[in-house]
Design a protein around this motif. Structure first.
Motif, mmCIF file in Angstrom:
data_model
loop_
_atom_site.group_PDB
_atom_site.id
_atom_site.type_symbol
_atom_site.label_atom_id
_atom_site.label_comp_id
_atom_site.label_asym_id
_atom_site.label_seq_id
_atom_site.Cartn_x
_atom_site.Cartn_y
_atom_site.Cartn_z
ATOM 1 N N ASN A 1 -28.863 -20.806 -69.465
ATOM 2 C CA ASN A 1 -28.190 -21.086 -68.195
ATOM 3 C C ASN A 1 -28.961 -20.563 -66.986
ATOM 4 N N GLY A 2 -30.229 -20.274 -67.163
ATOM 5 C CA GLY A 2 -31.048 -19.849 -66.038
ATOM 6 C C GLY A 2 -31.166 -18.339 -65.936
ATOM 7 N N TYR A 3 -32.137 -17.916 -65.180
ATOM 8 C CA TYR A 3 -32.364 -16.481 -64.987
ATOM 9 C C TYR A 3 -31.222 -15.904 -64.156
ATOM 10 N N ARG A 4 -30.808 -14.694 -64.541
ATOM 11 C CA ARG A 4 -29.648 -14.088 -63.880
ATOM 12 C C ARG A 4 -30.032 -12.960 -62.927
ATOM 13 N N ARG A 5 -31.136 -12.268 -63.196
ATOM 14 C CA ARG A 5 -31.532 -11.166 -62.317
ATOM 15 C C ARG A 5 -33.054 -11.175 -62.167
ATOM 16 N N ILE A 6 -33.503 -11.395 -60.963
ATOM 17 C CA ILE A 6 -34.934 -11.516 -60.666
ATOM 18 C C ILE A 6 -35.360 -10.322 -59.822
ATOM 19 N N LEU A 7 -36.323 -9.575 -60.321
ATOM 20 C CA LEU A 7 -36.814 -8.405 -59.598
ATOM 21 C C LEU A 7 -38.109 -8.758 -58.864
ATOM 22 N N VAL A 8 -38.175 -8.380 -57.591
ATOM 23 C CA VAL A 8 -39.345 -8.650 -56.758
ATOM 24 C C VAL A 8 -39.854 -7.329 -56.192
ATOM 25 N N PRO A 9 -41.022 -6.853 -56.636
ATOM 26 C CA PRO A 9 -41.583 -5.630 -56.048
ATOM 27 C C PRO A 9 -42.184 -5.927 -54.671
ATOM 28 N N VAL A 10 -41.894 -5.096 -53.708
ATOM 29 C CA VAL A 10 -42.477 -5.216 -52.373
ATOM 30 C C VAL A 10 -42.987 -3.840 -51.954
ATOM 31 N N ASP A 11 -44.044 -3.827 -51.151
ATOM 32 C CA ASP A 11 -44.605 -2.548 -50.716
ATOM 33 C C ASP A 11 -44.750 -2.454 -49.204
ATOM 34 N N GLY A 12 -44.133 -3.381 -48.482
ATOM 35 C CA GLY A 12 -44.224 -3.382 -47.030
ATOM 36 C C GLY A 12 -45.353 -4.235 -46.502
ATOM 37 N N SER A 13 -46.242 -4.692 -47.377
ATOM 38 C CA SER A 13 -47.362 -5.521 -46.926
ATOM 39 C C SER A 13 -46.953 -6.984 -46.888
ATOM 40 N N PRO A 14 -47.597 -7.790 -46.048
ATOM 41 C CA PRO A 14 -47.278 -9.221 -46.014
ATOM 42 C C PRO A 14 -47.685 -9.927 -47.306
ATOM 43 N N TRP A 15 -48.660 -9.370 -48.025
ATOM 44 C CA TRP A 15 -49.102 -10.033 -49.260
ATOM 45 C C TRP A 15 -48.065 -9.857 -50.364
ATOM 46 N N ALA A 16 -47.529 -8.662 -50.506
ATOM 47 C CA ALA A 16 -46.461 -8.473 -51.498
ATOM 48 C C ALA A 16 -45.254 -9.329 -51.149
ATOM 49 N N SER B 1 -45.264 -12.152 -49.800
ATOM 50 C CA SER B 1 -45.534 -13.586 -49.955
ATOM 51 C C SER B 1 -44.925 -14.153 -51.229
ATOM 52 N N ALA B 2 -44.476 -13.287 -52.140
ATOM 53 C CA ALA B 2 -43.795 -13.764 -53.348
ATOM 54 C C ALA B 2 -42.329 -14.097 -53.074
ATOM 55 N N LEU B 3 -41.807 -13.694 -51.921
ATOM 56 C CA LEU B 3 -40.380 -13.867 -51.649
ATOM 57 C C LEU B 3 -39.929 -15.332 -51.538
ATOM 58 N N PRO B 4 -40.685 -16.220 -50.884
ATOM 59 C CA PRO B 4 -40.186 -17.605 -50.794
ATOM 60 C C PRO B 4 -39.917 -18.238 -52.154
ATOM 61 N N LEU B 5 -40.819 -18.045 -53.102
ATOM 62 C CA LEU B 5 -40.604 -18.605 -54.435
ATOM 63 C C LEU B 5 -39.426 -17.921 -55.122
ATOM 64 N N ALA B 6 -39.325 -16.600 -54.971
ATOM 65 C CA ALA B 6 -38.196 -15.876 -55.561
ATOM 66 C C ALA B 6 -36.875 -16.344 -54.983
ATOM 67 N N VAL B 7 -36.850 -16.565 -53.663
ATOM 68 C CA VAL B 7 -35.646 -17.046 -52.993
ATOM 69 C C VAL B 7 -35.245 -18.411 -53.520
ATOM 70 N N ARG B 8 -36.217 -19.289 -53.674
ATOM 71 C CA ARG B 8 -35.898 -20.634 -54.159
ATOM 72 C C ARG B 8 -35.319 -20.598 -55.575
ATOM 73 N N LEU B 9 -35.956 -19.811 -56.454
ATOM 74 C CA LEU B 9 -35.469 -19.709 -57.829
ATOM 75 C C LEU B 9 -34.064 -19.116 -57.871
ATOM 76 N N ALA B 10 -33.845 -18.063 -57.095
ATOM 77 C CA ALA B 10 -32.519 -17.440 -57.079
ATOM 78 C C ALA B 10 -31.473 -18.394 -56.530
ATOM 79 N N LYS B 11 -31.824 -19.132 -55.481
ATOM 80 C CA LYS B 11 -30.893 -20.064 -54.854
ATOM 81 C C LYS B 11 -30.490 -21.163 -55.830
ATOM 82 N N GLN B 12 -31.476 -21.701 -56.543
ATOM 83 C CA GLN B 12 -31.207 -22.825 -57.439
ATOM 84 C C GLN B 12 -30.490 -22.418 -58.724
ATOM 85 N N SER B 13 -30.757 -21.201 -59.199
ATOM 86 C CA SER B 13 -30.184 -20.789 -60.485
ATOM 87 C C SER B 13 -28.991 -19.853 -60.339
ATOM 88 N N GLY B 14 -28.674 -19.451 -59.107
ATOM 89 C CA GLY B 14 -27.551 -18.539 -58.910
ATOM 90 C C GLY B 14 -27.852 -17.127 -59.378
#
Length: 334
Positions: free
Chosen positions: A160-175, A177-190
């Protein structure tokens, strides 16, 4: 939307890419293919199962009859794997290729530059040096696509899709940069997003025991970093929550960022980690395709890692300068 205003508009994009599951060995397929289907379902993308048949390392080509038998058996196995567990999804396309695995996978990337790769990580033997394998290493170095790496010990992909997605961030714009894809996956799978920031202990030159002033300064620096991290995570939390996505933030402190993150993945019960290949370290070395944190997690994490490639921009202050500028990508852009 200009910075400094509280209201922002985020346009959801449409998925236009392809998820390609690269099957190096039949034994890996049962672990890789379900994750490819889970990813494709969340991103509304088609799936291709790719197997590269590499000949023996010898000047002569294998016996033609034996080679045809190998191709027939591989195609039969792929045809069985192409049927998804979820009846709402279509069958995967299958593709067989001959040659070097890295070259053939690169060809697929060129044909589908906006797609995603799913690959298996070899099982690690603690009695030997850990590694990710030359094919994965070379693709991380050369591929512009995001790559999901599935450890040998990873749990089966959730139906039924991923339920908890962890995204490490360190304050840099490069870290980040993974957020848009994470947001899309979380939005689509709940799924719930867990934004994690690990604060390392401040490093001091040590020639003897710390005196009281040293300890006071060290604690002051640590307190400052914790406050700054919480402010940063609060900004990201508001931007993601505005998308109607469940989100939590975690600030942890540890002497080793890498092992602390590995522990967080377990304690947070994440079933997927999405991270940028590089973080703050990119400023010190732009030649490496992935940093020490990503490399460590590739060989220690037991959940799939979705690694987003990092493009260096010398004007790094302009990249994701404002957390409210988050956008859902067309597919897997970062």
């Amino acid at each position: 939307m200009s910075a400094g205003t509280g209201n922002h508009h985020i346009e959801p994009g449409r998925a236009t890419g392809r998820v390609t599951a690269c099957i190096a060995h039949p034994a890996q397929a049962d672990g890789i293919v379900p994750h490819a289907f889970a990813l494709a379902k969340a991103l509304d993308a088609p799936v291709t199962l790719l197997q590269v048949l590499e000949g023996e390392r010898a000047p002569a080509r294998p016996d033609p009859i034996e080679w045809d038998m190998r191709r027939h058996e591989a195609r039969r196995s792929l045809a069985c794997l192409a049927i998804p567990r979820d009846p709402s999804m279509g069958r995967a396309d299958i593709e067989l290729a001959d040659g070097a695995a890295v070259d053939e996978i690169r060809r697929v990337i060129l044909d589908h530059p906006d797609g995603l790769l799913v690959m298996g990580l070899q099982e690690q033997d603690s009695s030997r040096c850990r590694g990710i394998g030359s094919t994965v290493h070379n693709l991380l170095h050369a591929a512009p696509s995001s790559i999901m790496l599935v450890p040998a010990l990873a749990a089966e992909a959730p139906l039924n899709g991923y339920r908890r997605i962890l995204v490490p961030v360190d304050g840099s714009p490069w870290a980040a940069s993974a957020l848009p894809l994470a947001v899309r996956l979380a939005k689509q799978s709940g799924a719930q997003l867990v934004l994690a920031h690990v604060i390392p202990s401040p490093e001091f030159t040590e020639t003897g025991p710390f005196d009281t002033a040293d300890l006071t300064l060290r604690q002051s620096v640590l307190d400052r970093n914790i406050r700054t991290a919480r402010i940063y995570l609060d900004q990201l939390h508001r931007a993601v929550a505005d998308l109607d996505i469940s989100v939590r933030t975690v600030v942890a402190q540890g002497d080793d960022v890498r092992s602390t993150l590995e522990q967080l993945i377990r304690t947070e019960a994440a079933d997927l980690v999405i991270l940028s290949a590089r973080g703050h370290g990119l400023l010190a070395n732009t030649e490496m395709s992935y940093g020490s944190v990503a490399g460590y997690l590739m060989t220690h994490a037991t959940v799939p890692l979705l690694v987003v490639p990092t493009a260096f921009n010398s004007d790094h202050s302009a990249v994701l300068q404002h957390p409210q500028d988050l956008r859902l990508p067309m597919f897997a852009s970062a």
